[in-house]
Design an enzyme around this catalytic site. Structure first.
Site, PDB file in Angstrom:
ATOM      1  N   ASP A 194       0.843  -1.204   0.000  1.00  0.00           N
ATOM      2  CA  ASP A 194       0.000   0.000   0.000  1.00  0.00           C
ATOM      3  C   ASP A 194       0.880   1.258   0.000  1.00  0.00           C
ATOM      4  OD1 ASP A 194       0.887  -0.107   2.611  1.00  0.00           O
ATOM      5  OD2 ASP A 194      -1.101   0.029   3.540  1.00  0.00           O
ATOM      6  N   SER A 195       2.211   1.067  -0.038  1.00  0.00           N
ATOM      7  CA  SER A 195       3.129   2.184  -0.308  1.00  0.00           C
ATOM      8  C   SER A 195       2.788   2.818  -1.657  1.00  0.00           C
ATOM      9  CB  SER A 195       4.586   1.698  -0.301  1.00  0.00           C
ATOM     10  OG  SER A 195       4.746   0.573  -1.138  1.00  0.00           O
TER      11      SER A 195
ATOM     12  N   GLU B 168      -1.052  -5.210   8.661  1.00  0.00           N
ATOM     13  CA  GLU B 168      -0.295  -4.599   9.754  1.00  0.00           C
ATOM     14  C   GLU B 168      -0.963  -5.057  11.030  1.00  0.00           C
ATOM     15  OE1 GLU B 168       0.350  -0.423   9.064  1.00  0.00           O
ATOM     16  OE2 GLU B 168       1.073  -0.804   7.028  1.00  0.00           O
TER      17      GLU B 168
ATOM     18  N   GLU C  34       9.388  -4.131  10.308  1.00  0.00           N
ATOM     19  CA  GLU C  34       9.804  -2.852   9.703  1.00  0.00           C
ATOM     20  C   GLU C  34      10.439  -1.951  10.764  1.00  0.00           C
ATOM     21  OE1 GLU C  34       7.036  -0.903   7.093  1.00  0.00           O
ATOM     22  OE2 GLU C  34       8.256   0.912   6.973  1.00  0.00           O
TER      23      GLU C  34
ATOM     24  N   LYS D  79      -1.073  -9.411   3.254  1.00  0.00           N
ATOM     25  CA  LYS D  79      -0.260  -8.872   4.361  1.00  0.00           C
ATOM     26  C   LYS D  79      -1.103  -7.869   5.122  1.00  0.00           C
ATOM     27  CE  LYS D  79       3.434  -5.901   3.713  1.00  0.00           C
ATOM     28  NZ  LYS D  79       2.996  -4.659   4.405  1.00  0.00           N
TER      29      LYS D  79
ATOM     30  N   ASP E  30      -1.042  -6.186  -0.038  1.00  0.00           N
ATOM     31  CA  ASP E  30      -1.391  -5.539   1.235  1.00  0.00           C
ATOM     32  C   ASP E  30      -2.890  -5.379   1.405  1.00  0.00           C
ATOM     33  OD1 ASP E  30       0.863  -5.064   2.748  1.00  0.00           O
ATOM     34  OD2 ASP E  30       1.267  -3.085   1.876  1.00  0.00           O
TER      35      ASP E  30
END
Ligand code: KIV
Length: 275
Positions: A56-57, A126, A193, A124, A95
């Site tokens: 999602d960057s 968070e 991270e 993925k 993501d």
């Protein structure tokens, strides 16, 4: 029926979870990179990257936002589908964007979208201690899960900035516990991270599942970086852990090959990329 999945006899069969577990067991470093479209996906595949992450960057490097918070499920599905079309060998992870996994049912429905419409093989998220139930629920439905801990960019407004995590002894202990709990809840991969290199090494030794680092030091099972950073496409100040692989490279493909080589021969990350 299994030949399409495994391509038996192929010199470079597609990467799957078994491949990644074997690489961890044998100490071969796993090279991940992000990609957001089919052309770069093809290039990254040609360079020998093992895992491609549709991160999602993309909210920052493609859409021009200051954080990843505005990224939607439709954005993720669109980019994941484009990347999937360009990939042969690498394993595709996508993501789950901000607030797309707030409840179990929402997480399952959105993970299914990423796999069915977006072609992802793993999602993925968070994940802190608050997401253990979600990870367990997805795993119980046979959805492969990568749990992203340490610095969690979707929480940037809550934590007040992009900062190294797990620096003091209490925070490091909490993160070790969190990583183990996520593995025990069914996470297949843990991504760390921005954590001190020593903590990255400890978590990697403790876990049975592969541990991938971004700013987590050299002693993790693999590395991931943002494609646009390593090709020097993003203007402005870069995070300490990244490296411009275009420097001295004759082409983008040569730069990507240099990244894969540096991950595999452990020359990246060097001490100046670590916390
Ligand atoms: O969104 C992303 O690209 C990521 C990586 C930086 C790990 O989560």
């Amino acid at each position: 029926m299994y030949t399409q999945l495994e391509q038996r006899g192929s010199p470079r069969p597609p990467v799957n979870m078994g491949t990644l577990q074997k690489m961890k067991a044998e100490g071969e470093k796993i090279a991940w990179l992000t990609a957001y479209d089919a052309s770069f996906a093809m290039l990254v595949d040609m360079a020998g990257v093992d895992v491609v992450l549709v991160g999602d960057s993309l909210g920052m490097v493609i859409q021009g936002h200051e954080t990843t918070v505005p990224v939607t499920m439709d954005d993720m599905v669109y980019h994941s589908r484009a990347v999937a079309r360009g990939l042969g060998r690498p394993f595709l992870v996508a993501d789950m964007p901000f607030m797309s996994y707030a409840t179990r049912d929402q997480a399952l429905a959105n993970a299914v979208r990423l796999m069915q419409e977006g072609g992802a093989k793993m999602v993925k998220l968070e994940s802190g201690t608050g997401q253990l139930g979600i990870v367990e629920f997805l795993a119980a439905h046979d959805i492969p899960v990568c749990a992203h801990i340490g610095l969690r960019p979707q929480s940037v407004h809550k934590v007040g900035g992009f900062r190294v995590q797990g620096r003091d002894a209490d925070a490091a202990e909490r993160m070790k516990r969190e990583a183990l709990d996520l593995q025990n809840s069914g996470a297949d991969i843990v991504l760390l991270e921005c954590v001190p290199a020593g903590l990255g090494a400890e978590i990697t030794q403790t876990l049975e599942v592969p541990v991938i680092g971004i700013g987590a030091g050299p002693d993790v099972d693999g590395q991931v970086l943002v494609l646009y950073d390593i090709l020097d496409l993003t203007p402005g100040r870069k995070p300490r852990f990244t490296k411009n692989f275009m420097e001295g490279a004759a082409s983008p493909l040569a730069a990507l090959e240099a990244y894969v080589k540096a991950v595999k021969d452990r020359s990246y990350p060097a001490p100046e990329h670590c916390f």
